[in-house]
Design an enzyme around this catalytic site. Structure first.
Site, PDB file in Angstrom:
ATOM      1  N   ASN A 177       7.808  18.971 -18.348  1.00  0.00           N
ATOM      2  CA  ASN A 177       6.825  19.146 -19.433  1.00  0.00           C
ATOM      3  C   ASN A 177       6.197  17.820 -19.886  1.00  0.00           C
ATOM      4  O   ASN A 177       5.479  17.778 -20.865  1.00  0.00           O
ATOM      5  CB  ASN A 177       7.432  19.913 -20.607  1.00  0.00           C
ATOM      6  N   LEU A 179       6.808  15.277 -21.605  1.00  0.00           N
ATOM      7  CA  LEU A 179       7.093  14.554 -22.845  1.00  0.00           C
ATOM      8  C   LEU A 179       8.587  14.510 -23.133  1.00  0.00           C
ATOM      9  O   LEU A 179       9.277  15.532 -23.104  1.00  0.00           O
ATOM     10  CB  LEU A 179       6.371  15.207 -24.021  1.00  0.00           C
ATOM     11  N   SER A 335      45.065   5.180  -2.125  1.00  0.00           N
ATOM     12  CA  SER A 335      45.676   4.377  -3.183  1.00  0.00           C
ATOM     13  C   SER A 335      46.258   5.240  -4.294  1.00  0.00           C
ATOM     14  O   SER A 335      47.345   4.960  -4.802  1.00  0.00           O
ATOM     15  CB  SER A 335      44.637   3.421  -3.779  1.00  0.00           C
ATOM     16  N   GLU A 356      32.247   8.635  -9.971  1.00  0.00           N
ATOM     17  CA  GLU A 356      33.237   9.141 -10.920  1.00  0.00           C
ATOM     18  C   GLU A 356      32.676  10.170 -11.892  1.00  0.00           C
ATOM     19  O   GLU A 356      33.405  11.057 -12.347  1.00  0.00           O
ATOM     20  CB  GLU A 356      33.874   7.966 -11.682  1.00  0.00           C
ATOM     21  N   HIS A 405      46.765   2.485 -10.721  1.00  0.00           N
ATOM     22  CA  HIS A 405      46.502   1.051 -10.778  1.00  0.00           C
ATOM     23  C   HIS A 405      46.217   0.592 -12.206  1.00  0.00           C
ATOM     24  O   HIS A 405      45.260  -0.151 -12.470  1.00  0.00           O
ATOM     25  CB  HIS A 405      45.346   0.677  -9.847  1.00  0.00           C
TER      26      HIS A 405
END
Length: 615
Positions: A177, A179, A335, A356, A405
């Site tokens: 649209n 805007l 890991s 992520e 970690h």
């Protein structure tokens, strides 16, 4: 419905959007009006949905990514007979189900909370992925986006993921649209600019006039017949369409129309047309069968194992016991150890790569379909997805997030890889559970427990091996703690979790040789916290030291203080935490530099005891 009736329905949706916003004295009617034709055709011709059975397995799923256009959604619900006239006019009022931005907590037809722009499409990708690889019932996922939110990076994470997975059951409608809130969007009405971007990610695109109901109908049909690709329908629209005083004008975002009665008359007046939404096809969800027997990994006392290893092994066992468990990872499964699950249950493992936001959004989408997701990455990288976690909490989503970690104890990788803010992040989340195990058996038990909890669940794991101090038969209730050392002569209490539990135990041994008895509490449940045990320790010893591999703000120290917010005296309290900016060093050097190793704990304990006996 024929063309004339579709046009009339769209006008009714505009009128009801204006009326709802006028009754509330706030809202986004102009953003709703631009998409009214798109919604009218969808409801009347293409969305297969049983409003009386929102959990019907054959229902298409609809996500309003531009959640501020909620008046349009509620107007559509009214047209479908799901809500009545009276309820429509309670929009944004205290106690109303019709909130300023829709949430599934209030309305059974809403898939996910929206309003933080750029999140609807990523969650829609998760729902579509569940439909393709898990549910197998053939439903389509329709997502209505605004053009402003296409500036969000999360949109393009979602676009790439959907294209890579060939989600031809996903149809995104872009309401262009022109805007935004403060003025024109980046690309205005340049539909091709958006089309090129989606095409680059492997999408089929259709560019249309978003106010031509016949063109909209043809575009939807084309999307439904497209195989092997998701489809983006890019529609040129006008904000405030149908009312000359506001149409395509700046400065009216988020405001009721200046003269609602005049606008309603210009739109053709109030009507109460009902739309017969197409019925979903017959479908049956093959619910996952639970074996009823969870054979968790067992670790021997005195052995050493990393809690991240225990997480992966427990997750694989949980997947064997429960067919509703799904696991997602952000390209670090070797890991985080989510790879253990992937090897045993590849059909329920989802690689989200280094994205992520999309990782968490996919988990939210799958949870909305009844699956129990575990999503893992480095604790530090979950900060990228924090707004998605926040919105998941607003949705009441049940997802398990695992950050590995964590802390300076990871060693040489340095501060960019160290999760040092994660406990604070998740403790601040409404209704969240925050767990931080210190050994392998504790981790395995908590991984199993998480599957049965509500809301956001966060588990923090560690990189290095730590001693196994608990028996495989030990239980760890959420909201509990473990007193590992205690006597009637304790002069202070050491409160720790995760890696610092072992440092606290070593410190207590050292202090004991000096004649200073120290109680040690393993605060594995950081939220909810075990107030009873902490208060008893404070009464018995008068002095507490909290030790955490985390920033001082918002972590274990603050969790302990929560136990003393009822007006009772606060004990003498010393908080040991990571206060400097770490560099690269060995894990032992990192703990010592941060002042949270056994030597530093013992030194702080001696000073605290000394101060406590000064008259």
């Amino acid at each position: 419905m024929n063309t004339r009736q579709l046009i009339d329905l769209a006008q009714q949706l505009r009128v009801d959007s204006v009326r709802a916003s006028a009754a509330a004295g706030s809202g986004h009617p102009t953003s709703s009006m631009s998409a009214a034709d798109l919604m009218a055709v969808l409801m009347a011709r293409h969305l297969r949905y049983d409003f009386e059975r929102p959990h019907h397995p054959g229902n298409d799923r609809f996500v309003l990514s531009k959640g501020h256009a909620s008046p349009l959604l509620y107007a559509a619900y009214k047209a479908a007979g799901a809500i009545n006239e009276t309820e429509l006019l309670t929009f944004r009022k205290l106690g109303s189900r019709l909130e300023g931005h829709p949430t599934p907590q209030r309305l059974p037809w809403v898939e996910t909370a929206t309003g933080s722009l750029g999140q609807g499409l990523p969650v829609g990708v998760g729902i579509a992925l569940a439909g393709k690889r898990l549910d197998h019932t053939g439903y389509r996922v329709w997502v209505l986006c605004g053009d402003s939110e296409l500036a969000e990076g999360s949109i393009w994470e979602a676009a790439e993921h959907a294209g890579y997975e060939h989600l031809d059951n996903l149809i995104t409608i872009i309401d262009v649209n022109r805007l935004g809130q403060r003025g024109p969007t980046r690309h205005g009405h340049d539909l091709d600019a958006y089309a090129r971007r989606f095409q680059a990610f492997g999408w089929h695109t259709v560019e249309i006039d978003g106010h031509d109901v016949d063109a909209i109908d043809r575009a939807y049909a084309e999307a439904e017949s497209t195989a092997g690709q998701p489809t983006a329908i890019i529609a040129r629209t006008l904000k405030g369409k149908g009312v000359a005083s506001v149409q395509d004008r700046e400065g009216l975002h988020g405001k009721p129309l200046p003269d609602a009665d005049e606008a309603i008359a210009e739109l053709g007046g109030v009507h109460d047309r009902r739309v017969e939404v197409p019925s979903p096809p017959a479908a049956r969800m093959l619910h996952a069968v639970r074996s009823g027997h969870l054979d968790l990994p067992r670790y021997e006392l005195g052995d050493k194992a990393a809690t991240r290893d225990a997480y992966g092994q427990a997750l694989a066992a949980l997947g064997t016991a429960r067919g509703d468990i799904v696991v997602l990872d952000g390209e670090v499964s070797d890991s985080t150890r989510a790879e253990f699950f992937a090897k045993e249950h590849p059909d329920r493992f989802f690689e989200c790569y280094i994205a992520e936001q999309q990782l968490v959004a996919t988990a939210v989408g799958m949870a909305a379909r009844g699956w129990v997701p575990y999503a893992s990455t480095f604790a530090a990288f979950l900060t990228r997805a924090y707004d998605f976690v926040r919105m998941a909490a607003i949705s009441g989503s049940g997802i398990n997030l695992v950050g590995s970690h964590a802390g300076v104890s990871i060693g040489q990788d340095g501060p960019s890889q160290m999760g040092l803010e994660d406990l604070a992040m998740f403790r601040a989340m409404h209704g969240a559970t925050v767990l931080y195990p210190c050994d392998a058996n504790q981790t395995a038990k908590l991984v199993g427990t998480m599957a049965g909890l509500e809301g956001i669940r966060y588990l923090r794991t560690s990189r290095g091996d730590t001693p196994v101090i608990y028996s495989p038969t030990e239980e760890f209730p959420v909201g509990g703690s473990k007193v590992l050392r205690a006597s009637g002569k304790d002069r202070l209490t050491l409160v720790a979790a995760g890696v610092t539990v072992h440092e606290a135990l070593a410190a207590a041994e050292s202090l004991d040789r000096e004649g200073i008895r120290a109680r040690v509490i393993d605060l594995y449940s950081v939220k909810p916290v075990d107030r009873t045990t902490l208060r008893e320790a404070a009464e018995d010893t008068g002095c507490l030291i909290t030790v955490e591999d985390h920033r001082e703000e918002g972590g274990i120290g603050d969790a302990v203080l929560d136990a003393f917010l009822d007006g009772r005296p606060v004990p003498r309290l010393v908080r040991l935490a990571v206060r400097t900016m770490p560099g690269s060093a060995t894990p032992a050097e990192q703990l010592h530099a941060a002042g949270i190793d056994a030597e530093s704990i013992a030194a702080a304990a001696r000073l605290l005891v000394e101060m406590a006996i000064v008259p």
